[in-house]
Design a protein around this motif. Structure first.
Motif, PDB file in Angstrom:
ATOM      1  N   THR A  31       0.694  -1.203  -0.003  1.00  0.00           N
ATOM      2  CA  THR A  31      -0.043  -0.079   0.067  1.00  0.00           C
ATOM      3  C   THR A  31       0.795   1.210  -0.117  1.00  0.00           C
ATOM      4  O   THR A  31       0.483   2.173  -0.483  1.00  0.00           O
ATOM      5  CB  THR A  31      -1.011   0.082   1.330  1.00  0.00           C
ATOM      6  OG1 THR A  31      -1.632  -1.198   1.004  1.00  0.00           O
ATOM      7  CG2 THR A  31      -2.017   1.006   1.037  1.00  0.00           C
ATOM      8  N   THR A  82      -5.630  -5.565   2.196  1.00  0.00           N
ATOM      9  CA  THR A  82      -5.039  -5.684   0.699  1.00  0.00           C
ATOM     10  C   THR A  82      -6.026  -6.070   0.087  1.00  0.00           C
ATOM     11  O   THR A  82      -7.005  -6.629   0.174  1.00  0.00           O
ATOM     12  CB  THR A  82      -3.807  -6.558   0.768  1.00  0.00           C
ATOM     13  OG1 THR A  82      -4.099  -7.805   1.023  1.00  0.00           O
ATOM     14  CG2 THR A  82      -2.568  -6.071   1.832  1.00  0.00           C
ATOM     15  N   TYR A 150      -3.030   4.835   1.470  1.00  0.00           N
ATOM     16  CA  TYR A 150      -3.740   4.069   2.191  1.00  0.00           C
ATOM     17  C   TYR A 150      -5.124   4.520   2.526  1.00  0.00           C
ATOM     18  O   TYR A 150      -5.934   3.694   2.858  1.00  0.00           O
ATOM     19  CB  TYR A 150      -2.904   4.520   3.722  1.00  0.00           C
ATOM     20  CG  TYR A 150      -1.641   3.988   3.996  1.00  0.00           C
ATOM     21  CD1 TYR A 150      -1.535   2.463   4.418  1.00  0.00           C
ATOM     22  CD2 TYR A 150      -0.604   4.493   3.588  1.00  0.00           C
ATOM     23  CE1 TYR A 150      -0.132   1.887   4.342  1.00  0.00           C
ATOM     24  CE2 TYR A 150       0.831   4.010   3.809  1.00  0.00           C
ATOM     25  CZ  TYR A 150       0.859   2.818   4.128  1.00  0.00           C
ATOM     26  OH  TYR A 150       2.026   2.015   4.512  1.00  0.00           O
ATOM     27  N   ASN A 153      -7.029   3.336  -1.276  1.00  0.00           N
ATOM     28  CA  ASN A 153      -7.239   1.700  -1.130  1.00  0.00           C
ATOM     29  C   ASN A 153      -8.496   1.441  -0.321  1.00  0.00           C
ATOM     30  O   ASN A 153      -9.528   0.629  -0.588  1.00  0.00           O
ATOM     31  CB  ASN A 153      -5.897   0.835  -0.745  1.00  0.00           C
ATOM     32  CG  ASN A 153      -5.071   0.732  -1.624  1.00  0.00           C
ATOM     33  OD1 ASN A 153      -4.891   1.312  -2.652  1.00  0.00           O
ATOM     34  ND2 ASN A 153      -4.139  -0.244  -1.255  1.00  0.00           N
TER      35      ASN A 153
END
Length: 341
Positions: A31, A82, A150, A153
């Motif tokens: 990330t 993730t 961060y 995502n």
């Protein structure tokens, strides 16, 4: 005699993380600093043409946003998701959802729906895909404009959650249309969304949020105000009314969607805490946006509450629906801001 200089110890971590002297997690490796739209990653393009429309947009609505931080790369999603972890998690969730849909389809449960519950599904549930699609667009914008990957995502996964919800609603719309071909389900949703008085406050809310171009305000409008308010109506209270009217399938499906809503609330709360810790002045900016969007959300909840009161055989009082949605949002805000003290 010359003493040979000691060789520097090899680093055991990645230089992008600074001198942290630890191995970063898989989540951090996948990330960290991946957002190509931040200036550090697009410096050449910015210097070549700093006045291009794209650069001016980021400069106006992100770099010059009232929401600022010393180092955005320090934010972390509390779930540490993730892409691989998210896909695996939602594959399991979809397997559960698919099993329930198949079981109730085989039992032809839709044919046994009470007339009032069927009317609620036609007027509230099936048109909700337009609202949720709007939420998906806003969340995607938050992710695109975010100052760190961060946040990008986390918002991307939340947008995927909204897409999952749109898809499920569309699937149920077709199932209900096949079971009740004369009900208008599958044909009237757009008209209801665009013209029904009960839906117009919610439609106005989403359309206004779609032009909240400052990324911090867009995040606040959706994740801190509109979504917590309207999810209480369209998930929690709709679930309760469906259960009371014997629609166990709608109750189960809404229960499954609650996990997505809770996960979005977790990282949104974490982002608020991070912003205020980075710069205490961010709290006033966030509260100012919350005050701006609160009456808009309350009006939307009140409009939809009328459908939960008048359509099913056993409904909820419209004023209680609005009060319940407001209380759910305020409880969320209390958890977010009281944790800063």
């Amino acid at each position: 005699m010359t003493v040979p200089a000691k060789k520097p110890r090899p680093r055991r971590t990645f230089s992008a993380f600074g001198d942290v002297r630890r191995m970063p997690s898989e989540y951090e490796v996948m990330t960290h600093a991946q957002n190509w739209t931040t200036r550090s990653n697009r410096l050449a393009a910015f210097e070549q043409n700093p006045s291009s429309p794209a650069n001016l947009w980021f400069l106006t609505y992100r770099e010059n946003s009232p929401l600022q931080a010393e180092d955005w790369e320090q934010f972390r999603d509390p779930d540490s998701l993730t892409y691989r972890a998210y896909v695996s998690m939602q594959a399991d969730a979809e397997a559960k959802t698919g099993g329930v849909l198949e079981e109730y389809a085989e039992a032809e449960a839709d044919r046994a729906l009470l007339p009032g519950q069927l009317a609620l599904l036609r007027c509230l549930y099936t048109p909700s895909r337009y609202l949720v699609h709007g939420c998906q667009q806003i969340e995607a914008y938050v992710g695109y404009m975010a100052p760190t990957s961060y946040i990008t995502n986390a918002a991307g996964f939340a947008a995927a959650d909204f897409l999952r919800r749109v898809t499920l609603t569309a699937y149920r719309t077709r199932e209900l249309q096949l079971a009740h071909p004369d009900s208008g389900i599958g044909e009237s949703e757009r008209r209801i969304w665009e013209t029904d008085g009960s839906w117009q406050p919610a439609r106005r809310a989403i359309e206004k949020a779609l032009i909240a171009y400052d990324w911090g305000e867009a995040f606040t409008a959706l994740n801190l105000v509109l979504a917590p308010t309207l999810d209480d109506v369209l998930i929690r209270q709709f679930r309760e009314v469906s259960r009371d009217n014997g629609d166990q399938l709608s109750w189960l499906l809404a229960s499954f969607l609650q996990a997505d809503s809770d996960r979005r609330n977790r990282w949104s709360a974490a982002l608020v805490s991070f912003c205020v810790e980075q710069q205490p002045g961010n709290e006033e900016a966030l509260r100012r946006w919350i005050r701006r969007w609160t009456p808009i959300a309350d009006e939307a909840a009140a409009g939809l509450g009328g459908l939960l009161q008048t359509r099913p055989e056993r409904g909820h009082d419209a004023s209680q629906v609005a009060a319940g949605a407001r209380a759910a949002r305020e409880a969320f805000h209390a958890r977010v801001f009281e944790g800063l003290r």
